[in-house]
Design an enzyme around this catalytic site. Structure first.
Site, mmCIF file in Angstrom:
data_model
loop_
_atom_site.group_PDB
_atom_site.id
_atom_site.type_symbol
_atom_site.label_atom_id
_atom_site.label_comp_id
_atom_site.label_asym_id
_atom_site.label_seq_id
_atom_site.Cartn_x
_atom_site.Cartn_y
_atom_site.Cartn_z
ATOM 1 N N SER A 12 0.841 -1.197 0.000
ATOM 2 C CA SER A 12 0.000 0.000 0.000
ATOM 3 C C SER A 12 0.872 1.240 0.000
ATOM 4 O O SER A 12 1.646 1.471 0.936
ATOM 5 C CB SER A 12 -0.898 0.011 1.241
ATOM 6 O OG SER A 12 -1.558 1.255 1.366
ATOM 7 N N HIS A 37 -1.380 -1.437 -4.270
ATOM 8 C CA HIS A 37 -2.633 -1.040 -3.625
ATOM 9 C C HIS A 37 -2.642 0.466 -3.415
ATOM 10 O O HIS A 37 -1.726 1.031 -2.801
ATOM 11 C CB HIS A 37 -2.772 -1.756 -2.280
ATOM 12 C CG HIS A 37 -4.113 -1.604 -1.646
ATOM 13 N ND1 HIS A 37 -5.207 -2.363 -2.009
ATOM 14 C CD2 HIS A 37 -4.542 -0.770 -0.658
ATOM 15 C CE1 HIS A 37 -6.258 -2.015 -1.270
ATOM 16 N NE2 HIS A 37 -5.872 -1.045 -0.447
ATOM 17 N N ASP A 39 -4.843 3.558 -1.902
ATOM 18 C CA ASP A 39 -5.942 3.929 -1.018
ATOM 19 C C ASP A 39 -6.426 5.343 -1.317
ATOM 20 O O ASP A 39 -5.691 6.312 -1.121
ATOM 21 C CB ASP A 39 -5.497 3.852 0.446
ATOM 22 C CG ASP A 39 -5.299 2.422 0.920
ATOM 23 O OD1 ASP A 39 -6.237 1.623 0.755
ATOM 24 O OD2 ASP A 39 -4.223 2.108 1.444
ATOM 25 N N MET A 41 -8.960 8.224 -0.295
ATOM 26 C CA MET A 41 -9.779 8.666 0.838
ATOM 27 C C MET A 41 -10.291 10.075 0.598
ATOM 28 O O MET A 41 -9.575 10.917 0.054
ATOM 29 C CB MET A 41 -8.963 8.619 2.137
ATOM 30 C CG MET A 41 -8.327 7.279 2.423
ATOM 31 S SD MET A 41 -7.413 7.317 3.981
ATOM 32 C CE MET A 41 -6.619 5.706 3.949
ATOM 33 N N HIS A 70 -8.497 1.147 -4.116
ATOM 34 C CA HIS A 70 -9.438 0.978 -3.005
ATOM 35 C C HIS A 70 -10.109 2.323 -2.719
ATOM 36 O O HIS A 70 -9.489 3.235 -2.165
ATOM 37 C CB HIS A 70 -8.667 0.466 -1.775
ATOM 38 C CG HIS A 70 -9.481 0.323 -0.542
ATOM 39 N ND1 HIS A 70 -8.899 0.040 0.688
ATOM 40 C CD2 HIS A 70 -10.816 0.389 -0.313
ATOM 41 C CE1 HIS A 70 -9.844 -0.039 1.596
ATOM 42 N NE2 HIS A 70 -11.008 0.186 1.018
ATOM 43 N N MET A 72 -12.213 4.535 -0.703
ATOM 44 C CA MET A 72 -12.825 4.809 0.602
ATOM 45 C C MET A 72 -13.514 6.159 0.493
ATOM 46 O O MET A 72 -13.123 7.141 1.137
ATOM 47 C CB MET A 72 -11.759 4.789 1.696
ATOM 48 C CG MET A 72 -11.254 3.406 2.010
ATOM 49 S SD MET A 72 -9.895 3.384 3.201
ATOM 50 C CE MET A 72 -8.501 3.277 2.061
ATOM 51 N N MET A 141 -11.430 -5.600 5.839
ATOM 52 C CA MET A 141 -10.626 -4.658 6.614
ATOM 53 C C MET A 141 -10.414 -5.225 8.020
ATOM 54 O O MET A 141 -11.375 -5.563 8.705
ATOM 55 C CB MET A 141 -11.322 -3.297 6.710
ATOM 56 C CG MET A 141 -11.509 -2.578 5.385
ATOM 57 S SD MET A 141 -9.952 -2.181 4.553
ATOM 58 C CE MET A 141 -9.137 -1.131 5.764
ATOM 59 N N ASP A 179 -6.673 -6.331 4.650
ATOM 60 C CA ASP A 179 -5.980 -5.047 4.734
ATOM 61 C C ASP A 179 -6.092 -4.501 6.149
ATOM 62 O O ASP A 179 -7.188 -4.318 6.670
ATOM 63 C CB ASP A 179 -6.616 -4.064 3.743
ATOM 64 C CG ASP A 179 -5.932 -2.708 3.703
ATOM 65 O OD1 ASP A 179 -4.944 -2.500 4.424
ATOM 66 O OD2 ASP A 179 -6.388 -1.847 2.924
#
Length: 223
Positions: A12, A37, A39, A41, A70, A72, A141, A179
Site C-alpha cells: 500500500s 494497492h 488507497d 480517501m 481501493h 474509501m 478490513m 488489509d
C-alpha cells in the site's frame, strides 16, 4: 476456487514516501510485489484525504502490475470512470458506501476491469452474500479504514474464514484480500483463515529490504 498456495502481496503506497511515490512503486515492483494497492480517501467516508485520479494517472507509468484501487469514498459511482481512465486495473468499494452495490459492480465491470467489494470490521460477511456472482475480490478490513499503521483486529479472523468458504462455494475465481495491521506475525493467521492477498503498508515500506519484507509476509523467507 481455493486460496492460492502462496499469497499475493499488494504493498500500500499510503505508507510509502509521498514525495517519491513513483520511485516507491517501481521499487516494490522490482523487488517482487504482485499488486500495487492505492488507497483513495475523501475526508467524508473516512477521516483522511489522500489523492484522486490525477495522481493515479501520474503513477501508472511506473509499473505494469495490477493497480488495485481501493475507494474509501462516498458516493462511489461518479468516480468510477475517472479512475478507470487513470489506469485502475481493479476498483474496490465499500458495501457501506451506498445502497446500490450491485449497480456499482455493474458499472465497474462495464469498463472491462475487475471489481471488488470491501467490508469494514463491523460489517458481517453475510452483507455481501447477494454479490458473489459479480465480485473478483473481497477485501476484509482488519482495521477501521482511514489511517495506516493501526493495530490488527483479531476478531476478523472468523470472518475471513467465513468469506473464504462463501467464495469457494461459488466455484468462481474470487480473491480474498485482507488489509490492516498485516505484519509477519499476523500474516500467517490471515493466510490460515483463507486470505490469498495481503495488503501491507508499513510492514513493507517501513522496512529497508522490500523483497525480504514481502517474502516474510508470504512465509517464503525460510524456505
Amino acid at each position: 476456487m481455493p486460496a492460492l498456495t502462496v499469497p499475493l502481496i499488494a504493498p500500500s503506497i499510503l505508507s510509502a514516501d509521498a514525495a517519491r511515490f513513483g520511485e516507491e512503486i517501481k521499487a516494490v515492483d522490482e523487488q517482487g510485489a504482485d499488486w500495487i494497492h492505492l488507497d483513495v480517501m475523501d475526508g467524508h467516508f473516512v477521516p483522511n484525504i489522500t489523492f484522486g485520479p490525477v495522481i493515479v494517472k501520474a503513477l501508472r507509468p511506473y509499473s505494469k502490475l495490477c493497480f488495485d484501487v481501493h475507494l474509501m469514498i462516498e458516493p462511489v459511482d461518479l468516480f468510477i470512470e475517472p479512475f478507470v481512465k487513470a489506469g485502475a486495473d481493479q476498483i474496490l468499494f465499500h458495501i457501506e458506501a451506498g445502497p446500490h452495490a450491485h449497480r456499482t459492480l455493474q458499472t465497474i465491470k462495464s469498463f472491462g476491469i475487475k471489481a471488488g467489494i470491501v467490508l469494514c470490521p463491523a460489517t458481517p460477511a453475510q452483507a455481501i452474500s447477494e454479490l458473489l456472482d459479480m465480485v473478483d475480490t473481497i477485501l476484509i478490513m482488519t482495521v477501521n479504514p482511514g489511517f495506516g499503521g493501526q493495530k490488527f483486529i483479531s476478531s476478523q479472523l472468523p470472518k475471513i474464514k467465513q468469506i473464504r468458504q462463501m467464495a469457494d462455494a461459488t466455484g468462481r475465481d474470487i480473491r480474498v484480500s485482507v488489509d490492516g495491521g498485516i505484519t509477519k506475525e499476523t500474516a500467517p493467521l490471515v493466510i490460515k483463515a483463507g486470505a490469498d492477498v495481503l495488503v501491507a503498508g508499513t510492514s513493507v515500506y517501513g522496512q529497508q529490504d522490500y523483497r525480504q519484507a514481502m517474502n516474510a509476509l508470504r512465509g517464503t523467507d525460510k524456505k
